[in-house]
Design a protein around this motif. Sequence first.
Motif, PDB file in Angstrom:
ATOM      1  N   THR A 106      -3.072 -77.420 -60.895  1.00 14.26           N
ATOM      2  CA  THR A 106      -2.745 -76.632 -59.862  1.00 14.26           C
ATOM      3  C   THR A 106      -2.173 -75.453 -59.847  1.00 14.26           C
ATOM      4  O   THR A 106      -2.578 -74.525 -59.054  1.00 14.26           O
ATOM      5  N   VAL A 161       1.397 -82.538 -55.765  1.00 12.48           N
ATOM      6  CA  VAL A 161       1.446 -81.238 -55.725  1.00 12.48           C
ATOM      7  C   VAL A 161       2.668 -80.845 -54.528  1.00 12.48           C
ATOM      8  O   VAL A 161       2.824 -79.662 -54.481  1.00 12.48           O
ATOM      9  N   SER A 202      -4.812 -75.685 -51.039  1.00 12.33           N
ATOM     10  CA  SER A 202      -5.040 -77.146 -52.209  1.00 12.33           C
ATOM     11  C   SER A 202      -5.897 -78.137 -51.783  1.00 12.33           C
ATOM     12  O   SER A 202      -5.664 -78.997 -50.869  1.00 12.33           O
ATOM     13  N   HIS A 204      -7.418 -81.279 -52.922  1.00 15.48           N
ATOM     14  CA  HIS A 204      -7.773 -82.712 -53.410  1.00 15.48           C
ATOM     15  C   HIS A 204      -8.145 -84.358 -52.512  1.00 15.48           C
ATOM     16  O   HIS A 204      -8.029 -85.488 -53.214  1.00 15.48           O
ATOM     17  N   ILE A 230      -7.616 -73.311 -53.578  1.00 17.52           N
ATOM     18  CA  ILE A 230      -7.037 -73.473 -55.122  1.00 17.52           C
ATOM     19  C   ILE A 230      -8.369 -75.126 -54.595  1.00 17.52           C
ATOM     20  O   ILE A 230      -8.123 -75.565 -53.627  1.00 17.52           O
ATOM     21  N   ASN A 231      -8.646 -75.320 -55.510  1.00 20.00           N
ATOM     22  CA  ASN A 231      -9.623 -76.921 -55.949  1.00 20.00           C
ATOM     23  C   ASN A 231     -10.238 -77.366 -57.397  1.00 20.00           C
ATOM     24  O   ASN A 231     -10.088 -76.435 -58.755  1.00 20.00           O
ATOM     25  N   THR A 232      -8.813 -78.344 -58.117  1.00 17.73           N
ATOM     26  CA  THR A 232      -9.031 -78.906 -58.567  1.00 17.73           C
ATOM     27  C   THR A 232      -9.404 -80.673 -58.832  1.00 17.73           C
ATOM     28  O   THR A 232      -8.800 -80.967 -59.583  1.00 17.73           O
ATOM     29  N   SER A 233     -10.004 -80.757 -58.119  1.00 18.54           N
ATOM     30  CA  SER A 233     -11.311 -81.589 -57.225  1.00 18.54           C
ATOM     31  C   SER A 233     -12.214 -82.263 -57.667  1.00 18.54           C
ATOM     32  O   SER A 233     -12.581 -82.405 -59.121  1.00 18.54           O
ATOM     33  N   ASP A 258     -10.426 -74.963 -60.682  1.00 18.01           N
ATOM     34  CA  ASP A 258     -10.945 -75.731 -62.920  1.00 18.01           C
ATOM     35  C   ASP A 258     -12.113 -76.617 -62.314  1.00 18.01           C
ATOM     36  O   ASP A 258     -12.563 -76.940 -63.339  1.00 18.01           O
ATOM     37  N   ALA A 286      -7.876 -79.699 -66.195  1.00 19.42           N
ATOM     38  CA  ALA A 286      -7.015 -80.142 -65.086  1.00 19.42           C
ATOM     39  C   ALA A 286      -6.528 -81.570 -65.723  1.00 19.42           C
ATOM     40  O   ALA A 286      -4.835 -81.235 -66.240  1.00 19.42           O
TER      41      ALA A 286
END
Length: 317
Positions: A106, A161, A202, A204, A230-233, A258, A286
């Motif tokens: 992230t 994070v 971000s 999550h 931001i999107n890492t979920s 991601d 990620a």
Amino acid sequence: MNLVFLDASTLDRRDIDFSQLEKEGTLTLHPTTAPAETCSRVADAEVIISNKVPVTAEVLDAAPRLRLVVSAATGVNQIDLDACRDRKIGVANVAGYSTESVAQHTFSLILELATRTITYSSKVRQDWPASPIFTRLDHPTFELAGKTLGIVGLGTIGRAVARIASAFGMKVIAYAREGSSADESIPRIREGDFFSQADIVSLHCPLTPETQHFMNAARISAMKPGALLINTSRGPLIEDAALSDALRSGQLGGAGLDVLAVEPPPADHPLLEEGIPNLLITPHTAWSTREARSRLLEGIIANIRSYKAGENLNRIV
């Protein structure tokens, strides 16, 4: 006990030791499995392990000895849970194995959008010695210190994070959903103020019917001009067309993803079109550090041992 791992290549790049898993039964590792191959490969399976291969009702019916499906991930959207319940087949997942890896990734996306490291590195080979001055200002950068990070989903990854953000001198706020508990260290902010305050948002949170397209056109337009997303979920948390429009118009300063709503994405995916500025996309990596993958394998083994002992560790069904 026959164990069948349908897509072991999602876990292993020849750096993972499967010997402990082999001790739990007769193990068959398939690097990948196409939909047409799944039913024949699980015919004798008592345990199926899958990261991304769909385990449908048809697949379950093709495995008369099946007793347990283990998701080689936290998510279980690749498994037909209702069909497993109807057939009294257990389902288990592995949670918490990739917390530090996802938090690190992230911030790698945030840092790249803030500092343009890759962009400027490529210019060194392109522009020198032609340019008389060894510096560039054509891609603006900014400091994270003093900026506000807004976290949607204050679980273990969200808190990891937040910890990193604090080390950069950032202010951290969390999205206050209905029923969320108070937190003395991280203030929870109602929707309107949350999006107007956050310089970076971000995501999550889990994917549920309520969070699908959580970042729609209305919420994206409520973000600060020039803010980052931001999107890492989970990919479907974002409405793709709305994000594309906001980046093209300059309403948002950038986005780092991601995950995508459909993986692998089709060729005509709106976020893969040419000309979208300040968009970073990584291919769902990620979670994939060696350390995280080793913990994931340990979790898979623990779930199988728990089932054999008549226990319900990490059971979804």
